[in-house]
Design a protein around this motif. Structure first.
Motif, PDB file in Angstrom:
ATOM      1  N   TYR A  87       0.841  -1.218   0.000  1.00 31.30           N
ATOM      2  CA  TYR A  87       0.000   0.000   0.000  1.00 31.30           C
ATOM      3  C   TYR A  87       0.871   1.261   0.000  1.00 31.30           C
ATOM      4  CZ  TYR A  87      -2.326  -4.070   1.872  1.00 31.30           C
ATOM      5  OH  TYR A  87      -2.737  -5.350   2.081  1.00 31.30           O
ATOM      6  N   VAL A  88       0.407   2.310   0.718  1.00 27.80           N
ATOM      7  CA  VAL A  88       1.276   3.451   1.029  1.00 27.80           C
ATOM      8  C   VAL A  88       1.123   3.624   2.527  1.00 27.80           C
ATOM      9  CG1 VAL A  88       1.887   5.847   0.593  1.00 27.80           C
ATOM     10  CG2 VAL A  88       0.663   4.538  -1.161  1.00 27.80           C
ATOM     11  N   MET A  89       2.127   3.163   3.253  1.00 27.29           N
ATOM     12  CA  MET A  89       1.964   3.075   4.701  1.00 27.29           C
ATOM     13  C   MET A  89       3.245   3.571   5.347  1.00 27.29           C
ATOM     14  SD  MET A  89      -0.130   1.526   7.078  1.00 27.29           S
ATOM     15  CE  MET A  89       0.245   1.621   8.832  1.00 27.29           C
ATOM     16  N   GLY A 145      -7.422  13.407  10.229  1.00 20.66           N
ATOM     17  CA  GLY A 145      -7.269  11.978  10.479  1.00 20.66           C
ATOM     18  C   GLY A 145      -6.764  11.186   9.290  1.00 20.66           C
ATOM     19  N   GLY A 146      -6.665  11.806   8.112  1.00 16.82           N
ATOM     20  CA  GLY A 146      -6.168  11.046   6.974  1.00 16.82           C
ATOM     21  C   GLY A 146      -6.364  11.787   5.675  1.00 16.82           C
ATOM     22  N   GLY A 147      -5.766  11.249   4.630  1.00 20.83           N
ATOM     23  CA  GLY A 147      -5.887  11.852   3.311  1.00 20.83           C
ATOM     24  C   GLY A 147      -7.343  11.911   2.857  1.00 20.83           C
ATOM     25  N   SER A 148      -8.131  10.925   3.266  1.00 22.05           N
ATOM     26  CA  SER A 148      -9.544  10.933   2.871  1.00 22.05           C
ATOM     27  C   SER A 148     -10.233  12.167   3.435  1.00 22.05           C
ATOM     28  CB  SER A 148     -10.247   9.667   3.375  1.00 22.05           C
ATOM     29  OG  SER A 148      -9.580   8.517   2.899  1.00 22.05           O
ATOM     30  N   ALA A 149      -9.979  12.458   4.715  1.00 19.31           N
ATOM     31  CA  ALA A 149     -10.578  13.632   5.345  1.00 19.31           C
ATOM     32  C   ALA A 149     -10.009  14.916   4.747  1.00 19.31           C
ATOM     33  CB  ALA A 149     -10.339  13.587   6.858  1.00 19.31           C
ATOM     34  N   MET A 186      -9.663   6.638  -4.601  1.00 19.43           N
ATOM     35  CA  MET A 186     -11.098   6.469  -4.317  1.00 19.43           C
ATOM     36  C   MET A 186     -11.627   7.493  -3.317  1.00 19.43           C
ATOM     37  SD  MET A 186     -11.236   3.190  -1.810  1.00 19.43           S
ATOM     38  CE  MET A 186     -10.424   3.164  -0.225  1.00 19.43           C
ATOM     39  N   ALA A 187     -10.713   8.174  -2.592  1.00 22.50           N
ATOM     40  CA  ALA A 187     -11.152   9.214  -1.660  1.00 22.50           C
ATOM     41  C   ALA A 187     -11.940  10.304  -2.388  1.00 22.50           C
ATOM     42  CB  ALA A 187      -9.944   9.831  -0.949  1.00 22.50           C
ATOM     43  N   MET A 188     -11.615  10.521  -3.660  1.00 21.88           N
ATOM     44  CA  MET A 188     -12.237  11.643  -4.362  1.00 21.88           C
ATOM     45  C   MET A 188     -13.684  11.351  -4.774  1.00 21.88           C
ATOM     46  SD  MET A 188     -11.265  14.590  -4.433  1.00 21.88           S
ATOM     47  CE  MET A 188      -9.536  14.472  -4.043  1.00 21.88           C
ATOM     48  N   THR A 241       0.060   9.315  -7.792  1.00 19.80           N
ATOM     49  CA  THR A 241      -1.160   8.504  -7.879  1.00 19.80           C
ATOM     50  C   THR A 241      -0.962   7.257  -7.028  1.00 19.80           C
ATOM     51  OG1 THR A 241      -0.345   7.337  -9.817  1.00 19.80           O
ATOM     52  CG2 THR A 241      -1.705   9.298 -10.216  1.00 19.80           C
ATOM     53  N   ILE A 242      -2.079   6.741  -6.552  1.00 19.09           N
ATOM     54  CA  ILE A 242      -2.005   5.659  -5.577  1.00 19.09           C
ATOM     55  C   ILE A 242      -1.379   4.393  -6.171  1.00 19.09           C
ATOM     56  CG2 ILE A 242      -4.407   4.954  -6.013  1.00 19.09           C
ATOM     57  CD1 ILE A 242      -2.585   4.816  -2.647  1.00 19.09           C
ATOM     58  N   VAL A 243      -1.583   4.134  -7.454  1.00 19.75           N
ATOM     59  CA  VAL A 243      -1.071   2.881  -8.024  1.00 19.75           C
ATOM     60  C   VAL A 243       0.397   2.994  -8.428  1.00 19.75           C
ATOM     61  CG1 VAL A 243      -1.289   1.225  -9.914  1.00 19.75           C
ATOM     62  CG2 VAL A 243      -3.328   2.048  -8.757  1.00 19.75           C
ATOM     63  N   VAL A 266      -4.924  19.566  -4.961  1.00 24.08           N
ATOM     64  CA  VAL A 266      -4.022  18.454  -5.274  1.00 24.08           C
ATOM     65  C   VAL A 266      -4.110  17.400  -4.177  1.00 24.08           C
ATOM     66  CG1 VAL A 266      -1.598  17.762  -5.406  1.00 24.08           C
ATOM     67  CG2 VAL A 266      -2.413  19.677  -6.779  1.00 24.08           C
ATOM     68  N   ASP A 267      -4.314  16.154  -4.609  1.00 20.96           N
ATOM     69  CA  ASP A 267      -4.216  15.029  -3.683  1.00 20.96           C
ATOM     70  C   ASP A 267      -2.750  14.620  -3.636  1.00 20.96           C
ATOM     71  OD1 ASP A 267      -4.246  12.796  -2.181  1.00 20.96           O
ATOM     72  OD2 ASP A 267      -5.595  11.630  -3.476  1.00 20.96           O
ATOM     73  N   GLY A 268      -2.067  15.134  -2.622  1.00 20.85           N
ATOM     74  CA  GLY A 268      -0.665  14.765  -2.430  1.00 20.85           C
ATOM     75  C   GLY A 268      -0.513  13.865  -1.220  1.00 20.85           C
ATOM     76  N   ALA A 269      -1.575  13.102  -0.902  1.00 21.80           N
ATOM     77  CA  ALA A 269      -1.548  12.260   0.297  1.00 21.80           C
ATOM     78  C   ALA A 269      -0.346  11.318   0.263  1.00 21.80           C
ATOM     79  CB  ALA A 269      -2.837  11.466   0.419  1.00 21.80           C
ATOM     80  N   TYR A 270      -0.097  10.753  -0.907  1.00 20.38           N
ATOM     81  CA  TYR A 270       1.066   9.887  -1.020  1.00 20.38           C
ATOM     82  C   TYR A 270       2.328  10.699  -1.313  1.00 20.38           C
ATOM     83  CZ  TYR A 270       4.243   6.743  -3.659  1.00 20.38           C
ATOM     84  OH  TYR A 270       5.334   6.089  -4.155  1.00 20.38           O
ATOM     85  N   LEU A 293      -1.751  16.286   2.318  1.00 17.24           N
ATOM     86  CA  LEU A 293      -0.455  15.634   2.523  1.00 17.24           C
ATOM     87  C   LEU A 293      -0.599  14.646   3.672  1.00 17.24           C
ATOM     88  CD1 LEU A 293       1.706  18.902   2.760  1.00 17.24           C
ATOM     89  CD2 LEU A 293       1.482  17.466   0.711  1.00 17.24           C
ATOM     90  N   ASP A 294      -0.119  13.423   3.520  1.00 14.52           N
ATOM     91  CA  ASP A 294      -0.218  12.459   4.622  1.00 14.52           C
ATOM     92  C   ASP A 294       1.122  12.288   5.321  1.00 14.52           C
ATOM     93  OD1 ASP A 294      -2.896  11.986   4.453  1.00 14.52           O
ATOM     94  OD2 ASP A 294      -2.737   9.892   3.812  1.00 14.52           O
ATOM     95  N   ALA A 295       1.232  12.909   6.487  1.00  9.38           N
ATOM     96  CA  ALA A 295       2.464  12.715   7.278  1.00  9.38           C
ATOM     97  C   ALA A 295       2.533  11.290   7.819  1.00  9.38           C
ATOM     98  CB  ALA A 295       2.520  13.728   8.413  1.00  9.38           C
ATOM     99  N   HIS A 296       1.382  10.589   7.878  1.00  8.36           N
ATOM    100  CA  HIS A 296       1.450   9.188   8.312  1.00  8.36           C
ATOM    101  C   HIS A 296       1.818   8.262   7.156  1.00  8.36           C
ATOM    102  CE1 HIS A 296      -3.258   8.996   7.928  1.00  8.36           C
ATOM    103  NE2 HIS A 296      -2.717   8.652   6.790  1.00  8.36           N
ATOM    104  N   LYS A 297       2.178   8.850   6.041  1.00  9.42           N
ATOM    105  CA  LYS A 297       2.781   8.062   4.969  1.00  9.42           C
ATOM    106  C   LYS A 297       4.254   8.466   4.850  1.00  9.42           C
ATOM    107  CE  LYS A 297      -1.520   7.122   2.606  1.00  9.42           C
ATOM    108  NZ  LYS A 297      -2.436   7.555   1.550  1.00  9.42           N
ATOM    109  N   TRP A 298       4.511   9.589   4.125  1.00 10.47           N
ATOM    110  CA  TRP A 298       5.911   9.838   3.796  1.00 10.47           C
ATOM    111  C   TRP A 298       6.641  10.747   4.775  1.00 10.47           C
ATOM    112  CZ3 TRP A 298       7.176   9.869  -2.138  1.00 10.47           C
ATOM    113  CH2 TRP A 298       8.333   9.086  -2.338  1.00 10.47           C
TER     114      TRP A 298
HETATM  115  C1  PLP Z   1      -3.573   7.140   1.157  1.00  7.66           C
HETATM  116  C2  PLP Z   1      -4.149   8.012   0.115  1.00  7.66           C
HETATM  117  C3  PLP Z   1      -5.377   8.631   0.290  1.00  7.66           C
HETATM  118  C4  PLP Z   1      -6.238   8.376   1.489  1.00  7.66           C
HETATM  119  O1  PLP Z   1      -5.567   8.766   2.632  1.00  7.66           O
HETATM  120  P1  PLP Z   1      -5.879   8.113   4.052  1.00  7.66           P
HETATM  121  O2  PLP Z   1      -4.862   8.757   4.920  1.00  7.66           O
HETATM  122  O3  PLP Z   1      -5.689   6.639   3.907  1.00  7.66           O
HETATM  123  O4  PLP Z   1      -7.274   8.468   4.396  1.00  7.66           O
HETATM  124  C5  PLP Z   1      -5.824   9.481  -0.691  1.00  7.66           C
HETATM  125  N1  PLP Z   1      -5.095   9.685  -1.797  1.00  7.66           N
HETATM  126  C6  PLP Z   1      -3.905   9.100  -1.997  1.00  7.66           C
HETATM  127  C7  PLP Z   1      -3.146   9.379  -3.263  1.00  7.66           C
HETATM  128  C8  PLP Z   1      -3.373   8.254  -1.052  1.00  7.66           C
HETATM  129  O5  PLP Z   1      -2.191   7.671  -1.234  1.00  7.66           O
END
Ligand code: PLP
Length: 474
Positions: A87-89, A145-149, A186-188, A241-243, A266-270, A293-298
């Motif tokens: 995943y992206v963890m 709480g996360g990229g989804s939020a 899929m968050a979008m 992108t997630i993939v 911009v979805d920069g969660a990853y 931006l997801d600090a719990h990822k990168w």
């Molecule tokens: C992980 C991710 C999300 C969702 O983030 P969560 O922190 O899991 O809610 C959205 N977009 C991308 C590109 C991600 O990698």
């Protein structure tokens, strides 16, 4: 024992608290000590986990004996050592983990300055440092709480800025549409649904051979929607992108968004935080209205720690503040009048910033930058190793740290999708390496994603060994 127990039924004596803490502390040390030798995926079935941990809870407390159950929790948890690449963890940095305990101990409500001066001040500072670290000096924001939020909130800001739906809702004929690439997370679509915009109004723009949004097709789609009387409100770019970790052409998308007056999220969660190490790859970020931006990822933080940044704090207040003057009535000082709940969907808020603050102060941004760079390097090393192996095939360019590939069946099986699914199952069951999967042009891909500060160069060799061994055995 606390002699006052009868009157304070839930409070421990300080000695009992120390005993609980010591035991938890021992377990946490043991966890890290043994992390590398644990099976990554615990060999537990659904029924076994249910029997061990899913049962009903007692009417009468077990006292210290309750802590014994923690052994089962840890024994059946996924071990994110350096070869966990699914995943992206984020890998969960140690100092941050300890800070998270302390955040719960002091139990601050990070809702408004008045409620917790320390927590709010620290979160504002962390957000501001994060913004600067990715080249967005002066941006405001908050931790979620996360990229989804974060993505949901970004899109909520876009909706309010362009449609103004908070008061009366979305009129049936608004014709509001949003654009993103086919690779969008899929968050979008989820956010589109929750905001009443509707998933069907998310236009999925085709991508090029490197999985980046085709900006020419974006322009065409916008022009068509306008010609047909619809109301484009926002375009969402993916920064990672997630993939495959592709980065949409953010500069070009920003120019289109500006020309048509659209909100640019911009979805920069990853991948957004990769700007700390490779700013040139993410130069277009500086044009965003909002970015997740997801600090719990990168940034390797324990979940949860995401961040929404925005250029215009007024837009956040328009979207999220119901009682505009509520907090201001309490204080004239602008710092003391500040309330996160005016810029967020949350009211009571965890002190998420403490872990990132402490871990950042402890290690310094340079160390995080080096760790991100190492992840990028490890991804290239794996891609190189895959190119060197006749039995392996790379399925997508490696722009950031996600590597999508597959095994070519040495026995020449026709169904490579089924074969690679079997290979993946075997790898993860063995427990030494953990990969996830993806679909690339209909092909089943093995996917390794490096957002892991524990990964070593040797671990890359282990991945290749695990895949080739599993292929031979499948
Ligand atoms: C992980 C991710 C999300 C969702 O983030 P969560 O922190 O899991 O809610 C959205 N977009 C991308 C590109 C991600 O990698």
């Amino acid at each position: 024992m606390n002699t006052d127990r009868g009157r304070q039924p839930l409070e421990l004596s300080i000695d009992d608290y120390k005993r609980v803490l010591d035991q938890v502390s021992r377990l946490s040390v043991e966890w890290f000590e043994k992390l590398d030798e644990r099976r990554i995926q615990p060999p537990v079935s659904g029924a076994e986990a249910q029997a061990l941990l899913g049962g009903g809870l007692p009417d009468v407390g077990e006292g210290m004996a309750a802590l014994d159950s923690l052994h089962e929790v840890l024994a059946n948890a996924r071990a994110q050592n350096g070869r966990f690449l699914g995943y992206v963890m984020g890998s969960g940095e140690m100092v941050a983990a300890v800070a998270d305990l302390l955040a719960s101990v002091i139990n601050q409500n990070t809702s408004a300055w008045h409620s917790s001066p320390t927590a709010v001040t620290i979160e504002r500072g962390v957000v501001s440092s994060l913004a600067s670290a990715v080249g967005l000096d002066g941006f405001r924001g908050n931790l979620t709480g996360g990229g989804s939020a974060s993505n949901l909130m970004g899109l909520a800001m876009a909706r309010e800025a362009k449609l103004g739906a908070n008061e009366s809702g979305i009129s049936a004929g608004s014709g509001a549409v949003v654009y993103a690439s086919t690779e969008v997370h899929m968050a979008m679509p989820k956010a589109m649904a929750l905001l009443g915009l509707g998933r069907r109004q998310l236009r999925l723009i085709a991508v090029d051979a490197a999985f980046r949004m085709r900006v020419d097709l974006l322009e065409k789609a916008i022009a068509r929607d306008l010609a047909e009387g619809r109301c484009p409100i926002a375009v969402v770019g993916s920064a990672g992108t997630i993939v495959t970790g592709a980065i949409d052409p953010l500069e070009e998308i920003a120019a289109v968004a500006r020309r048509f007056g659209l909100w640019f999220h911009v979805d920069g969660a990853y991948g957004g935080l990769a700007a700390i190490a490779v700013p040139d790859k993410l130069r277009g970020l500086r044009h965003v209205d909002s970015v997740a931006l997801d600090a719990h990822k990168w940034l390797y933080q324990p979940v949860d720690c995401s961040c929404l940044l925005y250029h215009d704090a007024d837009a956040a207040r328009h979207a999220f503040s119901f009682t505009d003057d509520y907090a201001k009535a309490l204080a004239d000082d602008p710092i003391e009048a500040f309330a996160f709940f005016d810029e967020s969907i949350e009211l009571s808020r965890r002190f998420r910033a403490l872990k990132l603050w402490l871990s950042w102060k402890f290690h310094g941004l340079d160390t995080f930058r080096a760790a991100i760079q190492r992840d990028l390097d490890h991804a290239q090393m794996l891609a190189e190793a895959i190119r060197d192996q006749d039995s392996l095939e790379l399925l997508a360019p490696v722009e950031l740290s996600a590597v999508c590939f597959r095994s070519i069946d040495p026995k020449g099986s026709a169904d490579l999708n089924a074969f690679n699914a079997a290979v993946l199952k075997r790898i993860n069951a063995d427990g030494l390496v953990y990969l996830s999967n993806a679909t690339i042009h209909g092909q089943f891909a093995l996917r390794a994603c490096f957002t892991n500060h524990r990964t070593t160069d040797d671990d890359i060799d282990e991945v290749v060994r695990a895949v080739t061994a599993a292929a031979r055995a499948s």
